[in-house]
Scaffold this motif. Sequence first.
Motif, PDB file in Angstrom:
ATOM      1  N   ASP A 194       0.876  -1.166   0.000  1.00 10.22           N
ATOM      2  CA  ASP A 194       0.000   0.000   0.000  1.00 10.22           C
ATOM      3  C   ASP A 194       0.917   1.221   0.000  1.00 10.22           C
ATOM      4  O   ASP A 194       1.663   1.444   0.957  1.00 10.22           O
ATOM      5  N   VAL A 195       0.878   2.003  -1.077  1.00 12.76           N
ATOM      6  CA  VAL A 195       1.827   3.113  -1.248  1.00 12.76           C
ATOM      7  C   VAL A 195       1.083   4.443  -1.337  1.00 12.76           C
ATOM      8  O   VAL A 195       0.135   4.584  -2.110  1.00 12.76           O
ATOM      9  N   ILE A 196       1.527   5.395  -0.551  1.00 14.85           N
ATOM     10  CA  ILE A 196       1.019   6.763  -0.594  1.00 14.85           C
ATOM     11  C   ILE A 196       2.120   7.662  -1.135  1.00 14.85           C
ATOM     12  O   ILE A 196       3.255   7.634  -0.641  1.00 14.85           O
ATOM     13  N   VAL A 197       1.807   8.452  -2.154  1.00 14.88           N
ATOM     14  CA  VAL A 197       2.762   9.409  -2.715  1.00 14.88           C
ATOM     15  C   VAL A 197       2.349  10.809  -2.285  1.00 14.88           C
ATOM     16  O   VAL A 197       1.197  11.216  -2.465  1.00 14.88           O
ATOM     17  N   THR A 198       3.286  11.550  -1.711  1.00 12.94           N
ATOM     18  CA  THR A 198       2.968  12.883  -1.228  1.00 12.94           C
ATOM     19  C   THR A 198       4.140  13.821  -1.495  1.00 12.94           C
ATOM     20  O   THR A 198       5.121  13.419  -2.134  1.00 12.94           O
ATOM     21  N   ARG A 199       4.037  15.056  -1.033  1.00 14.57           N
ATOM     22  CA  ARG A 199       5.096  16.025  -1.342  1.00 14.57           C
ATOM     23  C   ARG A 199       5.196  17.074  -0.247  1.00 14.57           C
ATOM     24  O   ARG A 199       4.283  17.247   0.563  1.00 14.57           O
TER      25      ARG A 199
ATOM     26  N   SER B 230      -1.161  17.949   2.518  1.00 12.46           N
ATOM     27  CA  SER B 230      -2.400  17.999   3.291  1.00 12.46           C
ATOM     28  C   SER B 230      -3.060  19.333   2.945  1.00 12.46           C
ATOM     29  O   SER B 230      -2.388  20.245   2.458  1.00 12.46           O
ATOM     30  N   PRO B 231      -4.376  19.468   3.150  1.00  9.78           N
ATOM     31  CA  PRO B 231      -5.020  20.735   2.770  1.00  9.78           C
ATOM     32  C   PRO B 231      -4.360  21.968   3.383  1.00  9.78           C
ATOM     33  O   PRO B 231      -4.098  22.962   2.690  1.00  9.78           O
ATOM     34  N   GLY B 232      -4.065  21.910   4.675  1.00 12.79           N
ATOM     35  CA  GLY B 232      -3.435  23.061   5.309  1.00 12.79           C
ATOM     36  C   GLY B 232      -2.041  23.327   4.776  1.00 12.79           C
ATOM     37  O   GLY B 232      -1.658  24.480   4.529  1.00 12.79           O
ATOM     38  N   ALA B 233      -1.270  22.254   4.588  1.00  8.28           N
ATOM     39  CA  ALA B 233       0.098  22.414   4.088  1.00  8.28           C
ATOM     40  C   ALA B 233       0.112  22.897   2.639  1.00  8.28           C
ATOM     41  O   ALA B 233       1.025  23.630   2.236  1.00  8.28           O
ATOM     42  N   GLU B 234      -0.888  22.516   1.847  1.00  6.18           N
ATOM     43  CA  GLU B 234      -0.956  23.010   0.473  1.00  6.18           C
ATOM     44  C   GLU B 234      -1.213  24.517   0.443  1.00  6.18           C
ATOM     45  O   GLU B 234      -0.679  25.234  -0.412  1.00  6.18           O
ATOM     46  N   ASP B 235      -2.026  24.993   1.392  1.00  2.00           N
ATOM     47  CA  ASP B 235      -2.236  26.449   1.481  1.00  2.00           C
ATOM     48  C   ASP B 235      -0.929  27.162   1.812  1.00  2.00           C
ATOM     49  O   ASP B 235      -0.618  28.220   1.231  1.00  2.00           O
ATOM     50  N   ILE B 236      -0.148  26.588   2.714  1.00  2.00           N
ATOM     51  CA  ILE B 236       1.136  27.199   3.068  1.00  2.00           C
ATOM     52  C   ILE B 236       2.101  27.097   1.894  1.00  2.00           C
ATOM     53  O   ILE B 236       2.905  28.019   1.663  1.00  2.00           O
ATOM     54  N   ARG B 237       2.034  26.016   1.123  1.00  2.00           N
ATOM     55  CA  ARG B 237       2.880  25.868  -0.067  1.00  2.00           C
ATOM     56  C   ARG B 237       2.696  27.065  -1.008  1.00  2.00           C
ATOM     57  O   ARG B 237       3.677  27.616  -1.528  1.00  2.00           O
ATOM     58  N   ASN B 238       1.447  27.454  -1.218  1.00  2.00           N
ATOM     59  CA  ASN B 238       1.186  28.591  -2.104  1.00  2.00           C
ATOM     60  C   ASN B 238       1.822  29.863  -1.565  1.00  2.00           C
ATOM     61  O   ASN B 238       2.333  30.692  -2.330  1.00  2.00           O
ATOM     62  N   LEU B 239       1.801  30.031  -0.249  1.00  2.43           N
ATOM     63  CA  LEU B 239       2.442  31.203   0.351  1.00  2.43           C
ATOM     64  C   LEU B 239       3.951  31.179   0.143  1.00  2.43           C
ATOM     65  O   LEU B 239       4.572  32.197  -0.141  1.00  2.43           O
ATOM     66  N   ILE B 240       4.551  29.994   0.292  1.00  5.46           N
ATOM     67  CA  ILE B 240       6.007  29.876   0.189  1.00  5.46           C
ATOM     68  C   ILE B 240       6.504  30.111  -1.222  1.00  5.46           C
ATOM     69  O   ILE B 240       7.488  30.839  -1.442  1.00  5.46           O
ATOM     70  N   LEU B 241       5.849  29.488  -2.198  1.00  8.76           N
ATOM     71  CA  LEU B 241       6.407  29.425  -3.553  1.00  8.76           C
ATOM     72  C   LEU B 241       5.948  30.545  -4.483  1.00  8.76           C
ATOM     73  O   LEU B 241       6.581  30.772  -5.515  1.00  8.76           O
ATOM     74  N   SER B 242       4.878  31.241  -4.144  1.00  8.57           N
ATOM     75  CA  SER B 242       4.373  32.279  -5.043  1.00  8.57           C
ATOM     76  C   SER B 242       4.807  33.666  -4.591  1.00  8.57           C
ATOM     77  O   SER B 242       5.254  33.860  -3.463  1.00  8.57           O
TER      78      SER B 242
ATOM     79  N   ARG C 150       5.031  21.312   7.403  1.00  6.99           N
ATOM     80  CA  ARG C 150       5.411  19.919   7.710  1.00  6.99           C
ATOM     81  C   ARG C 150       4.642  19.379   8.911  1.00  6.99           C
ATOM     82  O   ARG C 150       4.218  18.219   8.921  1.00  6.99           O
ATOM     83  N   ALA C 151       4.465  20.193   9.926  1.00 10.12           N
ATOM     84  CA  ALA C 151       3.734  19.743  11.100  1.00 10.12           C
ATOM     85  C   ALA C 151       2.328  19.292  10.723  1.00 10.12           C
ATOM     86  O   ALA C 151       1.844  18.248  11.191  1.00 10.12           O
ATOM     87  N   ASP C 152       1.662  20.049   9.860  1.00 10.48           N
ATOM     88  CA  ASP C 152       0.311  19.673   9.445  1.00 10.48           C
ATOM     89  C   ASP C 152       0.335  18.454   8.526  1.00 10.48           C
ATOM     90  O   ASP C 152      -0.526  17.572   8.630  1.00 10.48           O
TER      91      ASP C 152
ATOM     92  N   ARG D  10       0.794  15.365  10.634  1.00  9.46           N
ATOM     93  CA  ARG D  10      -0.404  15.098  11.430  1.00  9.46           C
ATOM     94  C   ARG D  10      -1.532  14.518  10.574  1.00  9.46           C
ATOM     95  O   ARG D  10      -2.170  13.526  10.955  1.00  9.46           O
ATOM     96  N   ALA D  11      -1.758  15.128   9.417  1.00  8.41           N
ATOM     97  CA  ALA D  11      -2.944  14.787   8.630  1.00  8.41           C
ATOM     98  C   ALA D  11      -2.725  13.642   7.641  1.00  8.41           C
ATOM     99  O   ALA D  11      -3.675  12.932   7.306  1.00  8.41           O
ATOM    100  N   THR D  12      -1.488  13.466   7.170  1.00  9.84           N
ATOM    101  CA  THR D  12      -1.268  12.521   6.071  1.00  9.84           C
ATOM    102  C   THR D  12      -0.261  11.430   6.405  1.00  9.84           C
ATOM    103  O   THR D  12      -0.572  10.238   6.307  1.00  9.84           O
TER     104      THR D  12
END
Length: 209
Positions: A34-39, A44-56, A75-77, A80-82
């Motif tokens: 069972d494999v989960i691919v993430t980044r 996670s939803p919260g971390a993706e929101d922070i990703r937009n802040l970091i990279l844009s 990373r903390a989120d 926790r979530a994923t």
Amino acid sequence: MTRGCFITLEGGEGVGKSTQLRLLATVLELRGLDVIVTREPGGSPGAEDIRNLILSGDKDRWDMKTEAMLFAAARADHLRATVRPALERGAWVLCDRFIDSNRAYQGAAGELGDAFILALHELGSDGFMPERTLVLDLPDDVIGIRAEERDQGQEIDRIGGRTLNYHRRVAQAFREFSAQDPARVRLIDAGGEREDVTARLLGAISDLL
């Protein structure tokens, strides 16, 4: 229930991490895992929101210290979530970048220092580390060419658009991590055919299978 395994893929710009992550996941799934691919940042939803802040935004939107703290919060989120729930149910988690990217990008090339990055990681994520980190490596001149080919016609994010000298320092930091911690961090030649690189990655985690 057996706990899963956390594997991270690292490397500088243009080394083929995203491609190899997908290929490695396919091989492991064919073995019945069972494999989960993430980044990261994200995953996670919260971390993706922070990703937009970091990279844009403008390249000077954040200073290096603020950037590192945003990564730590994301990373903390993400954990926790994923990541932690997947590991607890026995899945293998393959992650495109993790703490070693921050050590290389903000700590080494960004001159914040390794101790600062690891202190943030301890505070936000209890110092959680992967079982194995696979660093895709290419000669510096090849990395520059690969990055240009990858970004042609695409909008480059704040970090990817930094100077070639910055990215060379990042690549060198990853090499130093593998020398300092060879049990966890494995340097993988990213040259040649895709299938050959995947075989090298698989060989570097064979003891965990």
